[in-house]
Write a protein that holds these residues in place. Sequence first.
Motif, PDB file in Angstrom:
ATOM      1  N   ARG A  67      32.332  39.896  49.917  1.00  0.00           N
ATOM      2  CA  ARG A  67      31.940  39.797  48.499  1.00  0.00           C
ATOM      3  C   ARG A  67      32.325  41.069  47.752  1.00  0.00           C
ATOM      4  O   ARG A  67      32.808  41.015  46.618  1.00  0.00           O
ATOM      5  CB  ARG A  67      30.445  39.542  48.365  1.00  0.00           C
ATOM      6  N   TYR A  68      32.093  42.216  48.385  1.00  0.00           N
ATOM      7  CA  TYR A  68      32.473  43.500  47.781  1.00  0.00           C
ATOM      8  C   TYR A  68      33.966  43.511  47.468  1.00  0.00           C
ATOM      9  O   TYR A  68      34.377  43.881  46.370  1.00  0.00           O
ATOM     10  CB  TYR A  68      32.102  44.638  48.739  1.00  0.00           C
ATOM     11  N   ARG A 100      36.007  43.934  39.374  1.00  0.00           N
ATOM     12  CA  ARG A 100      35.017  43.669  38.327  1.00  0.00           C
ATOM     13  C   ARG A 100      33.803  44.587  38.433  1.00  0.00           C
ATOM     14  O   ARG A 100      33.340  45.142  37.430  1.00  0.00           O
ATOM     15  CB  ARG A 100      34.576  42.211  38.401  1.00  0.00           C
ATOM     16  N   ASP A 101      33.282  44.752  39.650  1.00  0.00           N
ATOM     17  CA  ASP A 101      31.996  45.423  39.825  1.00  0.00           C
ATOM     18  C   ASP A 101      32.088  46.896  40.213  1.00  0.00           C
ATOM     19  O   ASP A 101      31.148  47.650  39.961  1.00  0.00           O
ATOM     20  CB  ASP A 101      31.164  44.708  40.893  1.00  0.00           C
ATOM     21  N   TRP A 143      36.037  40.964  47.108  1.00  0.00           N
ATOM     22  CA  TRP A 143      36.375  39.972  46.098  1.00  0.00           C
ATOM     23  C   TRP A 143      35.988  40.451  44.693  1.00  0.00           C
ATOM     24  O   TRP A 143      36.699  40.206  43.724  1.00  0.00           O
ATOM     25  CB  TRP A 143      35.696  38.641  46.420  1.00  0.00           C
ATOM     26  N   ARG A 144      34.885  41.169  44.592  1.00  0.00           N
ATOM     27  CA  ARG A 144      34.375  41.605  43.281  1.00  0.00           C
ATOM     28  C   ARG A 144      34.724  43.056  42.935  1.00  0.00           C
ATOM     29  O   ARG A 144      34.252  43.559  41.912  1.00  0.00           O
ATOM     30  CB  ARG A 144      32.859  41.458  43.265  1.00  0.00           C
ATOM     31  N   TYR A 145      35.498  43.707  43.748  1.00  0.00           N
ATOM     32  CA  TYR A 145      35.765  45.140  43.562  1.00  0.00           C
ATOM     33  C   TYR A 145      36.272  45.469  42.157  1.00  0.00           C
ATOM     34  O   TYR A 145      35.747  46.367  41.499  1.00  0.00           O
ATOM     35  CB  TYR A 145      36.776  45.636  44.613  1.00  0.00           C
TER      36      TYR A 145
END
Length: 182
Positions: free
Chosen positions: A131-132, A138-139, A134-136
């Motif tokens: 998840r980290y 953006r987040d 995949w969302r790096y």
Amino acid sequence: MTAADPRAGMRRIAVVGNGGAGKTTLANRLGALLDLPVTHLDALRYTDDWATVDEGTFVDRQRRVVATERWIIDGNSLASLPIRVAAADTVIVVDPPPVVCLWGLLRRRWRYHGGRHPDGVHDRITPAFLRYVWRYRRDHLPGVQACVAEHGGDAEVIHLTSHVRVDLFYEGLAHHLGRGAR
């Protein structure tokens, strides 16, 4: 070295980016090309049996590395990123798309079968880590960019958004140094 020699401004390099992006590969290649010692954050963060060292020890280990004249450090810890970028003359953000990073993780797992790799990386793929990754962008990338802007001083920031751009950057540097691509 002269001002025209890129090595004159590339003695302390922080390589940051997403998991599976190719940070360690680039750091190792640059270390060989520029004759700089390479330190992997994973090697500072974990013991040989994968135990995480306490935060104070992790920070002290980074401070010892950045206190030296010449280094490359690759890795992601945002909490301690100010230590690295404040001392760096160059910050390289390796930022290919998330699908490319996930593919990089899978290739690394297939190649090394998990555990600690010879190049200094700890391979621990968990759902949270996926998840980290995949969302790096953006987040997490905005926090990295803000940290670099706040603490990076006069460091040159190089943002490489694909493996093609990473290769072109490396090949251009190698060509400029008269060493050809490796």
